[in-house]
Design an enzyme around this catalytic site. Structure first.
Site, PDB file in Angstrom:
ATOM      1  N   ASP A  66      11.033  -0.740   2.806  1.00 39.41           N
ATOM      2  CA  ASP A  66       9.662  -1.161   3.063  1.00 39.41           C
ATOM      3  C   ASP A  66       9.743  -2.399   3.952  1.00 39.41           C
ATOM      4  OD1 ASP A  66       7.095  -2.187   3.062  1.00 39.41           O
ATOM      5  OD2 ASP A  66       6.879  -2.232   0.869  1.00 39.41           O
ATOM      6  N   LYS A 110       0.285  -6.186   8.631  1.00 40.30           N
ATOM      7  CA  LYS A 110       1.025  -7.446   8.581  1.00 40.30           C
ATOM      8  C   LYS A 110       1.538  -7.837   9.974  1.00 40.30           C
ATOM      9  CE  LYS A 110       0.359  -7.259   4.198  1.00 40.30           C
ATOM     10  NZ  LYS A 110       1.166  -6.438   3.326  1.00 40.30           N
ATOM     11  N   TRP A 161       5.510  -5.556  -4.562  1.00 39.57           N
ATOM     12  CA  TRP A 161       5.497  -4.274  -3.840  1.00 39.57           C
ATOM     13  C   TRP A 161       6.648  -3.402  -4.294  1.00 39.57           C
ATOM     14  CZ3 TRP A 161       0.864  -4.010  -2.537  1.00 39.57           C
ATOM     15  CH2 TRP A 161       0.177  -5.113  -1.992  1.00 39.57           C
TER      16      TRP A 161
END
Ligand SMILES: *Cc1c(COP(=O)(O)O)cnc(C)c1O
Length: 350
Positions: A166, A190, A99
């Protein structure tokens, strides 16, 4: 039988969230309409938005001067929105996984990107520690929890620059000093809600300093000004997010969630460390994630991997075989939500 969901994401949701969402799909807040069809401008949905924003602020102790947004486009959209809105000349990024790499790629479209450190050569099995962030960087971007690799930074670093993080896969798992950040983002699927909404917490004062024109929908100021109602927001995921936020508050807030997650992760890591069959994949124990516990079978037992996965299936465990990116070693994983889900079950028994 409800399965134990060990996928890294989308992750298991509390039964409270699922049941209340199902009820609202049939009849939303006594309106005689489904939450799937109700106007986002109705006073009933406005109340959902207001409470969800207020609960994010309350749970994370967000100081004055910050806005909470609920945006579409997933966490991946933030990879470009962040530099679009915040990168004037140069930004610093820490490369700790897939990511982070994706975020770096997008930032390069907008200016100079200084990748201050990377653990790529070691297949992201640790978090780099020795690096300096240039003082003239507009911000330092990092991924707090590397979902695929099972490493986590469970602290808010002291830097000579503003932070952007993030937090997709560990938001609400610990108290955060939001005042150190210009921006925090997290895709909902998530730790919060079904896919389709991303939480953004942004310091209002950080916006409006870049010279480039920003398309209306990609400009955070549009959404700050309109309270995330510039266009039709993702109504259903926001409704579900509110349910999870209420549930987190009822459990005692992020301090309590952290205690539960630490205890559950410790049980898992203890089991892995004391077994001859398994070994953890993260090299420095300090980097071990309490959200995503990654492990493999030791070379001696490697040929039993399929048997192990078949065995877990008989116990109602799904998604324990790890992410396809973590090749060449096939990895196994347990995720936060699997753990948090089982905590809920024991919580219900009490
Ligand atoms: C899953 C994940 C993403 C991608 O989220 P999307 O909503 O699918 O774009 C980004 N960052 C982290 C840390 C993730 O775990």
């Amino acid at each position: 039988m409800k399965k134990h969901n060990f996928y890294a994401g989308p992750s298991i949701l509390s039964q409270y969230t699922i049941k209340n969402t199902a009820d609202a799909i049939l009849d939303f807040a006594g309106t005689g309409l489904s939450v799937l069809e109700v106007s986002h401008r109705s006073k009933e949905f406005q109340a959902v938005m207001d409470e969800a924003m207020a609960l994010v602020k309350e749970l994370l102790d967000v100081p004055q001067g910050y806005s909470v947004l609920f945006l579409g486009g997933g966490a991946s959209m933030q990879f470009c929105m962040v530099p679009f809105n915040l990168l004037r000349k140069k930004a610093a990024y820490l490369e700790t996984g897939t990511w982070a790499t994706n975020a770096i790629k997008e930032a390069r479209l907008f200016g100079e990107v200084d990748v201050v450190a990377s653990s790529k050569d070691a297949n992201f099995t640790f978090i780099p520690k020795d690096y300096t962030v240039p003082a003239d960087a507009d911000y330092f971007h990092f991924t707090t929890n590397n979902t695929i690799y099972g490493t986590e930074m469970r602290f808010d670093p002291d830097m000579n620059t503003r932070l952007v993080a993030d937090m997709s896969s560990d938001i609400f798992s610990r108290p955060v000093d939001v005042s150190k950040y210009d921006l925090i983002y997290a895709g909902a699927q998530k730790n919060l809600a079904p896919a389709g909404v991303t939480i953004v917490i942004v310091r209002d004062e950080a916006l409006g300093h870049v010279d480039r024109p920003i398309p209306t929908m990609l400009d955070y100021r549009t959404h700050v000004k309109k309270g995330s109602m510039f266009n039709t927001p993702p109504v259903l995921p926001i409704y579900s997010a509110l349910q999870t936020l209420r549930y987190y508050k009822e459990l005692g807030g992020v301090k309590e969630l952290e205690k539960m997650d630490l205890a559950k992760a410790a049980r898992l890591y203890d089991a892995i460390d004391s077994s001859r069959m398994f070994e953890g994949t993260v090299t420095d124990p300090a980097d071990r994630s309490i959200m995503n516990v990654c492990f493999v079978m030791t070379p001696e037992y490697k040929e039993l991997e399929k048997d192990f996965i078949d065995f877990t299936a008989t116990k109602g465990i799904v998604g324990i075989k790890g992410h396809r990116s973590r090749v060449p070693r096939i990895a196994l994983q347990c995720t936060a939500y699997g753990k948090r889900g089982s905590a809920r079950r024991s919580h219900e028994r009490i």
